[in-house]
Design an enzyme around this catalytic site. Structure first.
Site, PDB file in Angstrom:
ATOM      1  CD1 TRP A 189     -15.778  43.651  -0.144  1.00 53.84           C
ATOM      2  CD2 TRP A 189     -14.627  45.109  -0.981  1.00 53.84           C
ATOM      3  NE1 TRP A 189     -16.600  44.863  -0.209  1.00 53.84           N
ATOM      4  CE2 TRP A 189     -15.784  45.673  -0.791  1.00 53.84           C
ATOM      5  CE3 TRP A 189     -13.392  45.845  -1.617  1.00 53.84           C
ATOM      6  CZ2 TRP A 189     -16.211  47.135  -1.217  1.00 53.84           C
ATOM      7  CZ3 TRP A 189     -13.981  47.277  -2.087  1.00 53.84           C
ATOM      8  CH2 TRP A 189     -15.053  47.885  -1.785  1.00 53.84           C
ATOM      9  CD  GLU A 231     -13.447  42.305   3.530  1.00 53.81           C
ATOM     10  OE1 GLU A 231     -12.753  42.413   2.575  1.00 53.81           O
ATOM     11  OE2 GLU A 231     -13.663  43.249   4.440  1.00 53.81           O
ATOM     12  CE  LYS A 233     -18.864  47.528   2.814  1.00 55.37           C
ATOM     13  NZ  LYS A 233     -17.840  48.401   2.363  1.00 55.37           N
ATOM     14  CG  ASP A 264     -13.982  45.114   7.743  1.00 52.97           C
ATOM     15  OD1 ASP A 264     -14.306  46.038   8.521  1.00 52.97           O
ATOM     16  OD2 ASP A 264     -12.901  45.454   6.852  1.00 52.97           O
ATOM     17  CG  HIS A 267     -17.472  44.937   6.132  1.00 55.41           C
ATOM     18  ND1 HIS A 267     -16.967  44.046   5.223  1.00 55.41           N
ATOM     19  CD2 HIS A 267     -17.095  46.162   5.956  1.00 55.41           C
ATOM     20  CE1 HIS A 267     -16.091  44.996   4.449  1.00 55.41           C
ATOM     21  NE2 HIS A 267     -15.816  45.946   4.929  1.00 55.41           N
ATOM     22  CG  HIS A 291     -10.095  42.559   6.749  1.00 56.82           C
ATOM     23  ND1 HIS A 291     -10.726  42.993   5.328  1.00 56.82           N
ATOM     24  CD2 HIS A 291      -9.288  41.750   6.435  1.00 56.82           C
ATOM     25  CE1 HIS A 291      -9.884  42.391   4.500  1.00 56.82           C
ATOM     26  NE2 HIS A 291      -9.039  41.910   5.055  1.00 56.82           N
ATOM     27  CG  ASP A 299     -17.164  49.684   6.145  1.00 51.89           C
ATOM     28  OD1 ASP A 299     -16.285  49.481   6.906  1.00 51.89           O
ATOM     29  OD2 ASP A 299     -16.896  49.475   4.933  1.00 51.89           O
ATOM     30  CG  ASP A 301     -12.681  51.093   6.212  1.00 51.60           C
ATOM     31  OD1 ASP A 301     -12.529  49.822   6.293  1.00 51.60           O
ATOM     32  OD2 ASP A 301     -13.716  51.619   5.223  1.00 51.60           O
ATOM     33  CG  ASP A 331      -9.738  46.574   5.486  1.00 53.43           C
ATOM     34  OD1 ASP A 331      -9.255  47.603   4.805  1.00 53.43           O
ATOM     35  OD2 ASP A 331     -10.879  46.178   4.968  1.00 53.43           O
TER      36      ASP A 331
END
Ligand code: RNT
Ligand code: ZN
Length: 424
Positions: A189, A231, A233, A264, A267, A291, A299, A301, A331
């Site tokens: 990524w 990956e 996004k 993810d 994303h 993820h 995003d 997380d 993640d």
């Protein structure tokens, strides 16, 4: 907290309730325990890495916020925290490392110079616990990433540095696979992108493609041992308008170069369903990497919880019965709560979603659908929501000899008092 006897009794009732809709809870428990979940090492230290100089360097498109005491400050502290995490999780786990967790005697090593020897302590740790290792090049938190561009940078010398880093990382992943006898998934990524209206959206994408071509041209890497994932996004911090490695870029690149696309949960646009992408992508891609994360408005997380997005995702995997074609990795990074707690909550929620997916009365639902009995399908779906998966989950924990329910909180509290509170 329920006793062992109560868990057993509840499980027997749950087993019968599921049997009535054609679901075998025993098979679901066995399968749910066997799906490997790759624990990201970076929740332990708020994605800081072990290179002393990363302090003060821009984090590069991602950010852990919060200042809860007890952050791990060394590889040893990370590994000891992860040991507790492993004790509190049912099922099969792996560990996912990032390149900037290299450990070296006598001063930091540059990222284009790292090799397997800088991960020997991580490898020994994994070997002793019989778990597999996954890997990630770290294309952020570095002076040569400060412009917001790495593999797509306009300056060829910056690109060469990151290409050399990626090549070094693939050799490390391959060495893990050989040492542990389990393939290693390496996820690429890059934070590359622009905050606002770049005049050239073409050049960086052309260069990103060329850089990856240079990275994957390395014939010394065995794709059975080192499994490369990419990956994309939609946007990131500081790359709100333009992300070089978008979804279209990477799904096309992965398809034409036999790599694995990584999805993810954080994303995409909030109204997009990642779950719905699975059956489309997997018509063409033999394997995908997931993820699990949690976007809160962006995003961000956040720690994974058992929300609709995670449930829908694993329900799709279960309905497609593609468990052997999917890699699951966590993640998220939250620095505002106890970090061991964060791991346990996120990893358990992910495995709970796996179990719930496996407990879906898919055969019944699909037969109602085939017969054109839409109301029956919908009614059974509603009924399935109320089935006692929690009793099956507690039984799963009991069988794997880890705390059921929220009993693990006691272990975390003890550890916080004895270990984390001393880290100042
Ligand atoms: C960033 C990506 C990436 C990182 C990790 C640390 O948006 O999700 O996977 O979170 O590599
Ligand atoms: Zn991710």
């Amino acid at each position: 907290m329920p006793t062992q006897k109560q868990i057993r009794a509840s499980y027997r009732l749950a087993r019968d309730a599921y049997r009535a809709v054609g679901v075998d809870t025993e098979a679901a428990i066995r399968k749910a325990l066997s799906v490997p979940i790759s624990l990201h090492c970076w929740q332990a230290d708020d994605v800081r890495g072990l290179e002393s100089r990363t302090e003060g360097v821009d984090s590069g498109g991602i950010m852990a916020t919060g200042a809860y005491p007890g952050r791990a400050r060394s590889g040893d502290e990370m590994r000891s925290d992860l040991d507790l995490v492993l004790k509190l999780l049912p099922g099969t786990q792996r560990l996912n490392l990032h390149a900037f967790y290299a450990e070296s005697e006598g001063g930091p090593v540059e990222r284009d110079q790292i090799g397997p020897k800088h991960f020997s302590r991580w490898l020994a740790w994994a070997k002793a616990r019989r778990i597999g290792l996954d890997f990630n090049p770290t294309y952020f938190a570095h002076p040569l990433a400060a412009s917001g561009f790495t593999l797509s940078h306009a300056d060829p010398s910056v690109r060469s540095f990151w290409i050399a880093h990626a090549r070094a990382c693939r050799r490390i992943a391959q060495s893990f696979a050989k040492a542990l006898g389990k393939p290693s998934v390496i996820n690429h990524w890059v934070p590359d992108g622009a905050k606002d209206c770049p005049a050239d959206r073409w050049g960086p994408r052309e260069r990103l493609k060329e850089s990856y071509d240079a990275i994957f041209r390395d014939r010394s890497i065995d794709p059975e041992l080192c499994i490369d994932a990419v990956e994309g996004k939609l946007f990131g911090l500081g790359s709100e308008d333009y992300v070089v490695g978008s979804q279209e870029f990477y799904s096309s690149y992965a398809l034409t170069h036999r790599l694995v696309p990584c999805l993810d949960l954080g994303h995409y646009h909030p109204t997009e369903s990642v779950a719905d992408k699975i059956s489309a992508l997997m018509q063409f891609h033999p394997r995908i990497l997931l993820h699990t994360s949690r976007p809160v408005r962006w995003d961000s997380d956040h720690v994974v919880i058992l929300d609709d997005a995670v449930r829908a995702l694993f329900l799709e995997i279960a309905r497609g019965d593609v468990w052997d074609r999917v890699f699951v990795a966590l993640d998220f990074f939250d620095a505002s709560i106890n970090r061991i707690g964060a791991y346990v909550i996120g990893a358990r929620a992910t495995r709970e979603a796996i179990l719930i997916g496996l407990l879906d009365p898919t055969a019944r639902l699909q037969s109602a659908e085939r017969m054109g009995r839409g109301h029956e399908r919908l009614a059974l779906m509603e009924h399935a929501k109320a089935l006692p998966w929690g009793a099956v989950w507690d039984e799963l924990c009991l069988r794997d000899e880890v705390p059921a329910g929220a009993d693990w909180l006691r272990d975390v509290a003890r550890h916080e008092k004895a270990v984390l509170s001393r880290r100042r």
